[in-house]
Design an enzyme around this catalytic site. Structure first.
Site, PDB file in Angstrom:
ATOM      1  N   SER A 163      47.888  38.318  37.321  1.00  0.00           N
ATOM      2  CA  SER A 163      46.469  38.046  38.124  1.00  0.00           C
ATOM      3  C   SER A 163      47.246  37.472  39.318  1.00  0.00           C
ATOM      4  O   SER A 163      47.805  37.666  40.068  1.00  0.00           O
ATOM      5  CB  SER A 163      45.299  37.528  37.325  1.00  0.00           C
ATOM      6  OG  SER A 163      44.308  37.662  38.062  1.00  0.00           O
ATOM      7  N   HIS A 190      45.249  42.219  38.684  1.00  0.00           N
ATOM      8  CA  HIS A 190      43.879  42.144  39.164  1.00  0.00           C
ATOM      9  C   HIS A 190      44.225  42.133  40.452  1.00  0.00           C
ATOM     10  O   HIS A 190      44.915  41.127  41.227  1.00  0.00           O
ATOM     11  CB  HIS A 190      43.380  41.021  38.639  1.00  0.00           C
ATOM     12  CG  HIS A 190      43.121  41.002  37.177  1.00  0.00           C
ATOM     13  ND1 HIS A 190      43.000  39.771  36.478  1.00  0.00           N
ATOM     14  CD2 HIS A 190      43.148  41.821  36.017  1.00  0.00           C
ATOM     15  CE1 HIS A 190      43.118  40.184  35.052  1.00  0.00           C
ATOM     16  NE2 HIS A 190      43.046  41.224  35.055  1.00  0.00           N
ATOM     17  N   ASP A 283      43.174  36.609  30.344  1.00  0.00           N
ATOM     18  CA  ASP A 283      43.120  38.004  30.115  1.00  0.00           C
ATOM     19  C   ASP A 283      44.693  38.249  29.660  1.00  0.00           C
ATOM     20  O   ASP A 283      45.578  37.925  30.497  1.00  0.00           O
ATOM     21  CB  ASP A 283      42.936  38.808  31.503  1.00  0.00           C
ATOM     22  CG  ASP A 283      42.806  40.321  31.021  1.00  0.00           C
ATOM     23  OD1 ASP A 283      42.438  40.694  30.076  1.00  0.00           O
ATOM     24  OD2 ASP A 283      43.262  41.071  31.942  1.00  0.00           O
TER      25      ASP A 283
END
Length: 351
Positions: A163, A190, A283
Site C-alpha cells: 500500500s 492500493h 490489509d
C-alpha cells in the site's frame, strides 16, 4: 494540522491554501523545492503536498532530500488526465511519496467537491502516519545464504501485498528479481483511481517480467505480474484460475490483499509464497496468517526498511513468517528458491 504546500504555480498554491484554511488548517507555502527545504528549517508541518514538475530542484529530488532529513508524509498532487503527469506521479511514489491524488482545478470543474473531500480525507489519514526517515547508503548488498524452508515443497504462485510506500519497496525488489522465475506473480497495490495504466507502465520499466491486468477465469502464467482491474478484488478459485469480483464503495481496501491471501491459502495451501510489503493499515495481515497456517511460505518486509511500517507490523503480530527481510533481500531469497527448484528438477531428470 499544519500543511506545507509546494507548487511553482501561484494559482495552485492560492487555491490549495484557501481549501486548507477554510477546513481549519494552518498553511505554509513554497514555490520551489529549494524554498521548501529552507522553510522546513523554520517550520514543523505535519504533512507536505507537492507538485513534481518544478524548476530547479524537481519533485523527485525534493522528496528524497526531505525524507533524508524529516519523518514527513508527502502527498503528490497532479493532473491525472495528463498521461505524462500520471507517469511522473508514479515515479514520485517510488521516490517515497505516500499517495498521489488529482489536483483540484477550481469550483467550476465537475467533481470539485469530491476532489476536495478526497484530498482532505487523505491528508487527515496520512498526517497521522509514522514515516521512516531514509538515509543514503552506498553499501553493496550481497545475496544472503538461505536454505529453502520445508513448508513450501513446490511453490506455484507468488502473491505480493503493498500500500502506501509500496512502490518504493517494489522498485528495490523487482530490480533484483530474476526475470526467469518459474512462477506467476500477483500484485495487490492500493493506488488512486486513474493511475493503474501508468503504474503498470512503470512496473514494466522495472521488471523484465510481463506486467498486465488479470482477467476473470484466466490461468496465470509463469514470468508474468498480474494486477486487478480498477474497482475489483482479485482472488484465486478452486480451478486455480483468477476470480474477479466488483468491489463495494464501502470496502476499506480495494483491491483487498486479505481476500487474495485467504483464497490462495484455501486453494493453493503449501504452494503459496506470500509477501507483505510497506503500507498503511492492516490489509493482508489476516490473509498472510491464513497462508502460514495452511503451510505456505510467508515473507514480511523488515519494518525498519518500510516507508510505512503499519502493514508489516500488523502481519508480524498475527503470523510467524519464515523471513523478515529488506525488499532487495526478499528478491535474493526468491531467486535462491527458484535456483534450488531448477537444481532439483535437473537431478530428477538425470536419475
Amino acid at each position: 494540522m499544519h500543511i506545507l504546500v509546494v507548487d511553482d504555480s501561484a494559482v495552485a498554491r492560492l487555491l490549495l491554501s484557501t481549501i486548507f484554511i477554510e477546513a481549519g488548517h494552518l498553511v505554509t507555502q513554497a514555490s520551489s523545492g529549494y524554498q521548501a527545504l529552507e522553510l522546513l528549517q523554520q517550520h514543523s508541518p505535519d504533512i507536505v503536498t507537492m507538485d513534481v514538475h518544478m524548476p530547479g530542484l524537481n519533485g523527485y529530488e525534493t522528496i528524497g532530500r526531505i525524507l533524508e532529513l524529516y519523518n514527513l508524509p508527502i502527498i503528490i498532487l497532479t493532473a491525472s488526465a495528463n498521461a505524462k503527469a500520471a507517469t511522473t506521479a508514479i515515479q514520485a511514489l517510488a521516490a517515497g511519496a505516500l499517495a498521489v491524488l488529482e489536483k483540484p482545478v477550481g469550483p467550476t470543474v465537475p467533481g470539485f467537491e469530491r476532489q476536495i473531500n478526497d484530498l482532505l480525507r487523505t491528508l487527515r489519514l496520512m498526517s497521522e502516519i509514522k514515516v521512516v526517515r531514509r538515509t543514503r547508503s552506498t553499501a553493496t548488498l550481497t545475496a544472503p545464504m538461505v536454505q529453502p524452508p520445508s513448508p513450501v515443497t513446490s511453490p506455484a504462485v507468488i502473491a505480493i501485498a503493498a500500500s502506501a510506500g509500496g512502490p518504493a519497496a517494489l522498485k528495490l525488489l523487482l530490480s533484483e528479481l530474476d526475470p526467469k522465475i518459474p512462477w506467476p506473480v500477483i500484485l495487490i497495490q492500493h493506488i488512486a483511481a486513474g493511475f493503474l495504466d501508468s503504474f503498470i507502465d512503470w512496473l514494466q520499466q522495472l521488471s523484465k517480467l510481463k506486467v498486465g491486468v488479470a482477467c476473470h477465469g484466466q490461468e496465470l502464467q509463469a514470468g508474468h505480474i498480474y494486477l486487478s482491474p480498477e474497482g475489483f478484488h482479485l482472488e484465486y478459485d478452486a480451478r486455480h484460475r483468477v476470480k474477479l469480483s466488483l468491489a463495494s464503495p464501502s470496502d476499506l481496501n480495494i483491491p483487498s490483499a486479505d481476500r487474495l491471501f485467504h483464497s490462495l491459502a484455501q486453494h493453493m495451501a503449501r504452494k503459496v509464497i506470500a509477501i507483505q510489503l510497506s503500507g498503511m493499515g492492516q490489509d493482508g495481515a489476516e490473509g498472510i496468517k491464513a497462508v502460514s497456517q495452511s503451510g505456505g511460505l510467508c515473507i514480511i518486509q523488515d519494518p525498519e526498511t518500510a516507508l510505512i511500517d503499519s502493514m508489516p507490523q500488523a502481519a508480524l503480530r498475527l503470523a510467524a513468517p519464515h523471513c523478515v527481510l529488506s525488499p532487495q533481500k526478499i528478491a535474493f531469497f526468491i531467486n535462491d528458491l527458484q535456483h534450488s527448484k531448477r537444481q532439483s528438477l535437473s537431478q530428477k531428470e538425470s536419475e
